[in-house]
Motif scaffolding. Structure first.
Motif, PDB file in Angstrom:
ATOM      1  N   TRP A  55     -10.931 137.814  92.880  1.00  0.00           N
ATOM      2  CA  TRP A  55     -11.668 137.444  91.670  1.00  0.00           C
ATOM      3  C   TRP A  55     -10.771 137.465  90.442  1.00  0.00           C
ATOM      4  CZ3 TRP A  55     -16.055 135.217  90.349  1.00  0.00           C
ATOM      5  CH2 TRP A  55     -16.506 135.345  89.053  1.00  0.00           C
ATOM      6  N   THR A  56      -9.991 138.533  90.288  1.00  0.00           N
ATOM      7  CA  THR A  56      -9.100 138.605  89.123  1.00  0.00           C
ATOM      8  C   THR A  56      -8.011 137.547  89.190  1.00  0.00           C
ATOM      9  OG1 THR A  56      -7.780 140.347  90.181  1.00  0.00           O
ATOM     10  CG2 THR A  56      -9.515 141.051  88.680  1.00  0.00           C
ATOM     11  N   ARG A  77      -9.646 134.310  88.073  1.00  0.00           N
ATOM     12  CA  ARG A  77      -9.829 134.280  86.620  1.00  0.00           C
ATOM     13  C   ARG A  77      -8.504 134.040  85.900  1.00  0.00           C
ATOM     14  NH1 ARG A  77     -14.725 133.710  84.652  1.00  0.00           N
ATOM     15  NH2 ARG A  77     -14.115 134.906  82.863  1.00  0.00           N
ATOM     16  N   ASP A  80      -7.238 130.231  86.191  1.00  0.00           N
ATOM     17  CA  ASP A  80      -7.885 129.246  85.331  1.00  0.00           C
ATOM     18  C   ASP A  80      -7.227 129.181  83.957  1.00  0.00           C
ATOM     19  OD1 ASP A  80      -9.635 128.413  87.240  1.00  0.00           O
ATOM     20  OD2 ASP A  80     -11.281 129.693  86.578  1.00  0.00           O
TER      21      ASP A  80
END
Length: 119
Positions: free
Chosen positions: A68-69, A72, A75
């Motif tokens: 997830w990190t 993020r 992006d």
């Protein structure tokens, strides 16, 4: 690159580990010889299975957090890293799917008696 590998393979390996440890233990505890038992040969079998499942769930959650990190952070970077962005998104989706699979296996431990018959 290590974050991508952890995110991509951490949760699936945790799920496979959960299956490879839990299933043989439960099978041997309830069917050690040619005759099925009504109760497991180890009284602490549900606790052992729960410990295995919680440890695998923690590893899968950690892998999902890394995925997830990484997603993020990818992006916010430049568009030129398309391959890494694809792998990071794939690792986030894969982690989510295998975390759900581990949760379903935990529900089995909580809801199904250890040595119940199939019919």
């Amino acid at each position: 690159m290590i974050k991508i590998a952890v995110g991509l393979f951490g949760a699936p390996v945790a799920w496979i580990t959960q299956l490879f440890l839990s299933e043989p233990l439960a099978a041997h505890a309830c069917y050690p010889y040619r005759m099925p038992l009504t109760a497991p040969i180890w009284e602490g079998l549900p606790v052992i299975l729960a410990i295995i499942s919680i440890a695998c769930f923690a590893v899968a959650l950690l892998s999902g957090l890394v995925a997830w990190t990484s997603w993020r952070q990818s992006d916010a970077k430049s568009v030129g890293e398309n391959r890494n962005r694809f792998l990071v998104k794939l690792s986030a989706m894969s982690s989510f799917i295998f975390i759900v699979a581990i949760i379903f296996n935990i529900c089995v431990i909580l809801l199904v008696p250890p040595c119940s018959s199939w019919f």
